[in-house]
Design a protein around this motif. Structure first.
Motif, short mmCIF file in Angstrom:
data_model
loop_
_atom_site.label_atom_id
_atom_site.label_comp_id
_atom_site.label_asym_id
_atom_site.label_seq_id
_atom_site.Cartn_x
_atom_site.Cartn_y
_atom_site.Cartn_z
N VAL A 28 0.84 -1.21 0.00
CA VAL A 28 0.00 0.00 0.00
C VAL A 28 0.87 1.25 0.00
O VAL A 28 0.61 2.22 -0.73
CB VAL A 28 -0.94 -0.01 1.22
N ALA A 29 1.93 1.25 0.83
CA ALA A 29 2.80 2.42 0.91
C ALA A 29 3.52 2.67 -0.41
O ALA A 29 3.59 3.81 -0.90
CB ALA A 29 3.82 2.22 2.04
N VAL A 30 4.05 1.60 -1.00
CA VAL A 30 4.75 1.74 -2.28
C VAL A 30 3.79 2.21 -3.37
O VAL A 30 4.13 3.07 -4.20
CB VAL A 30 5.43 0.41 -2.67
N SER A 31 2.58 1.66 -3.39
CA SER A 31 1.60 2.06 -4.40
C SER A 31 1.25 3.54 -4.28
O SER A 31 1.14 4.26 -5.28
CB SER A 31 0.33 1.20 -4.27
N SER A 32 1.07 4.00 -3.05
CA SER A 32 0.76 5.41 -2.84
C SER A 32 1.89 6.31 -3.30
O SER A 32 1.67 7.34 -3.95
CB SER A 32 0.46 5.66 -1.35
N PHE A 33 3.12 5.92 -2.96
CA PHE A 33 4.27 6.72 -3.37
C PHE A 33 4.40 6.76 -4.90
O PHE A 33 4.60 7.83 -5.49
CB PHE A 33 5.55 6.15 -2.75
N LEU A 34 4.27 5.59 -5.55
CA LEU A 34 4.42 5.55 -7.01
C LEU A 34 3.27 6.28 -7.71
O LEU A 34 3.47 6.87 -8.77
CB LEU A 34 4.49 4.09 -7.47
N ALA A 35 2.08 6.25 -7.11
CA ALA A 35 0.97 7.01 -7.69
C ALA A 35 1.25 8.50 -7.67
O ALA A 35 0.92 9.23 -8.62
CB ALA A 35 -0.32 6.69 -6.93
N SER A 36 1.88 8.97 -6.60
CA SER A 36 2.24 10.39 -6.54
C SER A 36 3.32 10.72 -7.56
O SER A 36 3.31 11.80 -8.17
CB SER A 36 2.71 10.75 -5.13
N VAL A 37 4.26 9.80 -7.77
CA VAL A 37 5.29 10.01 -8.80
C VAL A 37 4.65 10.09 -10.18
O VAL A 37 5.02 10.95 -11.00
CB VAL A 37 6.33 8.87 -8.75
N GLN A 38 3.69 9.23 -10.44
CA GLN A 38 3.01 9.25 -11.73
C GLN A 38 2.27 10.58 -11.93
O GLN A 38 2.33 11.17 -13.01
CB GLN A 38 2.03 8.08 -11.81
N THR A 39 1.58 11.04 -10.90
CA THR A 39 0.89 12.32 -10.99
C THR A 39 1.86 13.46 -11.27
O THR A 39 1.57 14.37 -12.06
CB THR A 39 0.11 12.60 -9.70
N PHE A 40 3.01 13.42 -10.62
CA PHE A 40 4.03 14.44 -10.85
C PHE A 40 4.51 14.43 -12.29
O PHE A 40 4.67 15.48 -12.93
CB PHE A 40 5.21 14.19 -9.90
N LEU A 41 4.73 13.24 -12.86
CA LEU A 41 5.21 13.13 -14.24
C LEU A 41 4.17 13.66 -15.23
O LEU A 41 4.52 14.25 -16.26
CB LEU A 41 5.55 11.67 -14.57
N GLN A 42 2.90 13.45 -14.92
CA GLN A 42 1.85 13.89 -15.84
C GLN A 42 1.81 15.40 -16.00
O GLN A 42 1.32 15.90 -17.03
CB GLN A 42 0.49 13.40 -15.34
N GLN A 43 2.32 16.12 -15.03
CA GLN A 43 2.27 17.58 -15.10
C GLN A 43 3.21 18.15 -16.17
O GLN A 43 3.03 19.28 -16.61
CB GLN A 43 2.64 18.20 -13.74
#
Length: 372
Positions: free
Chosen positions: A192-207
């Motif tokens: 869960v922790a890794v998924s949350s962190f990677l989801a935030s990385v993905q959101t950052f890249l989309q910007q």
């Protein structure tokens, strides 16, 4: 060795205690612990019918007789004139057949991986994306789409595959830092922790490239519309390895369902079995996600249906989940490309439409059994 474990290792336990029988993934009673030929034949027939429907149905309107003759002509020692033109044959063998096979392969991998995860965690709600495979694949695919202009080609599935494997690896390393007493709960929390962190990385890249959001979301919603023979060849070796390993561990998962202590009395290392199954299930998940994007609920719906219909032994659940998952996703793909013709629904939307209510039903029926 206790009588309970002796019966479990033999694959038949009519007198298994009630507490073990209630446990998700517990060893089933006698008569349910062996894969019956009729169940295997029925699952294979359903898959064959789904594959045939996948190559017959489409916007091009190919003649049924011509399609059947063209398929027969590809069999060894069979020569039949299909009557199809060059364009029709290209539509059949370069579009429809690879797509039908890809849907079957992805569905089989996700369903079998889900069954493996459920056996490891003893939880009917465990799914193939539990340990960060989905989030890692999303980061990999997003990175390629954002950083590589134009058509990235096969860089997207390769990056998604590497990202999925990396996400699971990070979750396992993080969960292992808690020490020997960590158990399945810590591993799930690490996922869960890794998924949350990677989801935030993905959101950052989309910007960085807002104009690519449509392509990113299209990939995230899942689909097999771009399937071709090269993609099938790309993931076939990894799919084969994970399938062989998971099927070979069906009996060991049955033994583990009785309890770690009694399994250890047989000289069976529960930690080693769980790690092997996790690696194989994560490899199967990574293969599927790499070529199809994120398609949810297959790994929950199909194994649960198999348990209800054929029994709870993993020697039954794993092979039937492989065939049932292939048929399930093949049918879902048919719905995705025909319900709003000539447009297509994302495949992940179709599986979520079916799997969402099913997930709630599983949650309600197993609320007293779930243990993480």
């Amino acid at each position: 060795m206790s009588p309970k474990l002796r019966r479990a290792s033999a694959g038949a336990s009519p007198d298994v205690s009630a507490d073990v029988r209630r446990r998700p993934g517990a060893v089933p009673p006698a008569g349910q612990a062996r894969l019956r030929p009729v169940s295997l034949v029925m699952a294979a027939a359903l898959l064959a019918a789904t594959l045939l429907a996948g190559v017959l149905v489409g916007a091009a309107g190919l003649p049924v007789g011509g399609v059947l003759k063209a398929l027969a002509d590809r069999l060894p020692f069979v020569h039949v004139d299909s009557g199809l033109g060059v364009i029709d044959e290209n539509v059949l063998f370069q579009l429809r057949v690879p797509r039908a096979l890809m849907a079957a392969l992805v569905g089989g991998m996700l369903a079998m991986a889900g069954a493996g995860y459920q056996g490891v965690f003893r939880n009917p709600l465990a799914d193939p994306y539990l340990l960060g495979a989905a989030a890692g694949a999303g980061v990999g695919a997003t990175m390629v789409i954002v950083l590589m202009p134009g058509d990235p080609g096969y860089a997207v599935p390769l990056a998604a595959f590497v990202g999925a494997i990396s996400g699971v690896f990070l979750a396992y390393v993080l969960g292992s830092t808690a020490g020997r007493a960590s158990g399945a709960a810590t591993l799930v929390l690490a996922g869960v922790a890794v998924s949350s962190f990677l989801a935030s990385v993905q959101t950052f890249l989309q910007q960085f490239k807002a104009e690519e959001l449509q392509r990113i979301f299209s990939w995230l919603l899942g689909g097999v519309g771009s399937a071709d023979w090269r993609q099938l060849a790309l993931i076939a070796p990894y799919s084969l390895v994970s399938t062989v390993v998971l099927l070979a561990h069906g009996r060991l998962l049955d033994v583990l369902s009785v309890g770690d202590d009694e399994a250890a009395s047989l000289g069976l290392s529960a930690a080693r079995v769980r790690l092997t199954v996790l690696v194989a299930a994560s490899l199967a998940t990574a293969c599927a996600v790499a070529v199809s994007g994120l398609i949810g609920f297959v790994g929950i719906v199909v194994p649960h249906i198999v348990r209800r219909l054929a029994g709870g032994s993993y020697r039954i659940v794993l092979p039937l989940s492989l065939l049932g998952g292939a048929a399930f996703l093949g049918m879902a793909d048919l719905v995705a490309r025909t319900v709003v013709e000539p447009a297509e629904l994302p495949l992940g939307v179709v599986t979520a439409f079916v799997g969402g209510p099913f997930f709630v039903a599983v949650l309600r029926s197993s609320r007293r059994e779930v243990e993480i």
